[in-house]
Structure formats: structure tokens, C-alpha cells
Design a protein around this motif. Structure first.
Motif, PDB file in Angstrom:
ATOM      1  N   MET A 124       0.838  -1.185   0.000  1.00 34.80           N
ATOM      2  CA  MET A 124       0.000   0.000   0.000  1.00 34.80           C
ATOM      3  C   MET A 124       0.884   1.249   0.000  1.00 34.80           C
ATOM      4  O   MET A 124       1.881   1.327   0.690  1.00 34.80           O
ATOM      5  CB  MET A 124      -0.904  -0.018   1.220  1.00 34.80           C
ATOM      6  N   TRP A 125       0.493   2.248  -0.752  1.00 34.48           N
ATOM      7  CA  TRP A 125       1.238   3.490  -0.882  1.00 34.48           C
ATOM      8  C   TRP A 125       1.016   4.350   0.356  1.00 34.48           C
ATOM      9  O   TRP A 125      -0.093   4.488   0.849  1.00 34.48           O
ATOM     10  CB  TRP A 125       0.769   4.210  -2.130  1.00 34.48           C
ATOM     11  N   LYS A 126       2.086   4.941   0.875  1.00 34.32           N
ATOM     12  CA  LYS A 126       2.003   5.793   2.051  1.00 34.32           C
ATOM     13  C   LYS A 126       2.510   7.183   1.703  1.00 34.32           C
ATOM     14  O   LYS A 126       3.522   7.329   1.031  1.00 34.32           O
ATOM     15  CB  LYS A 126       2.823   5.219   3.205  1.00 34.32           C
ATOM     16  N   ASP A 127       1.793   8.172   2.191  1.00 33.07           N
ATOM     17  CA  ASP A 127       2.170   9.560   1.975  1.00 33.07           C
ATOM     18  C   ASP A 127       2.886  10.055   3.228  1.00 33.07           C
ATOM     19  O   ASP A 127       2.294  10.143   4.300  1.00 33.07           O
ATOM     20  CB  ASP A 127       0.913  10.388   1.706  1.00 33.07           C
ATOM     21  N   LYS A 128       4.159  10.381   3.093  1.00 34.49           N
ATOM     22  CA  LYS A 128       4.974  10.794   4.235  1.00 34.49           C
ATOM     23  C   LYS A 128       4.466  12.093   4.856  1.00 34.49           C
ATOM     24  O   LYS A 128       4.528  12.267   6.068  1.00 34.49           O
ATOM     25  CB  LYS A 128       6.431  10.935   3.815  1.00 34.49           C
ATOM     26  N   ILE A 129       3.957  12.990   4.040  1.00 32.87           N
ATOM     27  CA  ILE A 129       3.465  14.268   4.559  1.00 32.87           C
ATOM     28  C   ILE A 129       2.217  14.040   5.401  1.00 32.87           C
ATOM     29  O   ILE A 129       2.097  14.581   6.508  1.00 32.87           O
ATOM     30  CB  ILE A 129       3.193  15.255   3.407  1.00 32.87           C
ATOM     31  N   ILE A 130       1.302  13.237   4.918  1.00 36.38           N
ATOM     32  CA  ILE A 130       0.077  12.940   5.668  1.00 36.38           C
ATOM     33  C   ILE A 130       0.416  12.217   6.967  1.00 36.38           C
ATOM     34  O   ILE A 130      -0.151  12.529   8.026  1.00 36.38           O
ATOM     35  CB  ILE A 130      -0.902  12.100   4.819  1.00 36.38           C
ATOM     36  N   GLU A 131       1.337  11.292   6.906  1.00 39.80           N
ATOM     37  CA  GLU A 131       1.756  10.577   8.120  1.00 39.80           C
ATOM     38  C   GLU A 131       2.336  11.548   9.150  1.00 39.80           C
ATOM     39  O   GLU A 131       2.078  11.422  10.345  1.00 39.80           O
ATOM     40  CB  GLU A 131       2.772   9.488   7.785  1.00 39.80           C
ATOM     41  N   GLU A 132       3.113  12.524   8.687  1.00 35.26           N
ATOM     42  CA  GLU A 132       3.683  13.516   9.602  1.00 35.26           C
ATOM     43  C   GLU A 132       2.587  14.382  10.222  1.00 35.26           C
ATOM     44  O   GLU A 132       2.625  14.690  11.420  1.00 35.26           O
ATOM     45  CB  GLU A 132       4.691  14.399   8.873  1.00 35.26           C
ATOM     46  N   ILE A 133       1.612  14.773   9.417  1.00 36.68           N
ATOM     47  CA  ILE A 133       0.496  15.566   9.937  1.00 36.68           C
ATOM     48  C   ILE A 133      -0.259  14.785  11.001  1.00 36.68           C
ATOM     49  O   ILE A 133      -0.588  15.319  12.064  1.00 36.68           O
ATOM     50  CB  ILE A 133      -0.450  15.992   8.793  1.00 36.68           C
ATOM     51  N   TYR A 134      -0.536  13.514  10.750  1.00 39.13           N
ATOM     52  CA  TYR A 134      -1.230  12.671  11.728  1.00 39.13           C
ATOM     53  C   TYR A 134      -0.419  12.554  13.019  1.00 39.13           C
ATOM     54  O   TYR A 134      -0.974  12.598  14.110  1.00 39.13           O
ATOM     55  CB  TYR A 134      -1.502  11.280  11.168  1.00 39.13           C
ATOM     56  N   ARG A 135       0.900  12.408  12.888  1.00 36.12           N
ATOM     57  CA  ARG A 135       1.759  12.274  14.058  1.00 36.12           C
ATOM     58  C   ARG A 135       1.745  13.555  14.894  1.00 36.12           C
ATOM     59  O   ARG A 135       1.578  13.509  16.115  1.00 36.12           O
ATOM     60  CB  ARG A 135       3.195  11.941  13.628  1.00 36.12           C
ATOM     61  N   ILE A 136       1.876  14.681  14.227  1.00 28.86           N
ATOM     62  CA  ILE A 136       1.879  15.966  14.932  1.00 28.86           C
ATOM     63  C   ILE A 136       0.522  16.207  15.595  1.00 28.86           C
ATOM     64  O   ILE A 136       0.449  16.645  16.742  1.00 28.86           O
ATOM     65  CB  ILE A 136       2.242  17.111  13.969  1.00 28.86           C
ATOM     66  N   ARG A 137      -0.540  15.898  14.893  1.00 25.79           N
ATOM     67  CA  ARG A 137      -1.889  16.084  15.450  1.00 25.79           C
ATOM     68  C   ARG A 137      -2.087  15.205  16.671  1.00 25.79           C
ATOM     69  O   ARG A 137      -2.646  15.637  17.683  1.00 25.79           O
ATOM     70  CB  ARG A 137      -2.930  15.785  14.384  1.00 25.79           C
TER      71      ARG A 137
END
Length: 57
Positions: free
Chosen positions: A1-14
Motif C-alpha cells: 500500500m502506498w504511504k504519503d509521508k506528509i500525511i503521516e507527519e500531519i497525523y503524528r503531529i496532530r
């Protein structure tokens, strides 16, 4: 599955931010409003758009 590093970072920060306030939504919003108030960024808000009414026949 493709992962978006930017979205993952946003989720982590949130998640980290929410955890810092024990997931208290009021405290999270208060903190964000306070940060917004002291920010030097220009805040642009637009009025809500009213749904367009179409003539029904």
C-alpha cells in the motif's frame, strides 16, 4: 500500500498535540486559538456559502 509521508507527519503531529492536552477538545481548540492570536500571519476567513437554490419544476 502506498504511504504519503506528509500525511503521516500531519497525523503524528496532530496526535502529539492532542495527547499533550489529554485529548480534551476544548483545551486543544483554546491552544490553537491562542497560537493564532499571537501569530503574525494574516488570517483570511470567508463567509459560509449558502447553497444555491435551483428552480424545481
Amino acid at each position: 500500500m502506498w504511504k504519503d509521508k506528509i500525511i503521516e507527519e500531519i497525523y503524528r503531529i496532530r496526535e502529539e498535540h492532542a495527547k499533550a492536552f489529554n485529548y480534551d477538545l476544548q483545551a486543544i481548540c483554546d491552544d490553537l486559538r491562542q497560537k493564532q492570536a499571537v501569530s503574525s500571519r494574516q488570517i483570511i476567513s470567508q463567509p459560509l456559502k449558502q447553497p444555491s437554490r435551483q428552480n424545481s419544476k
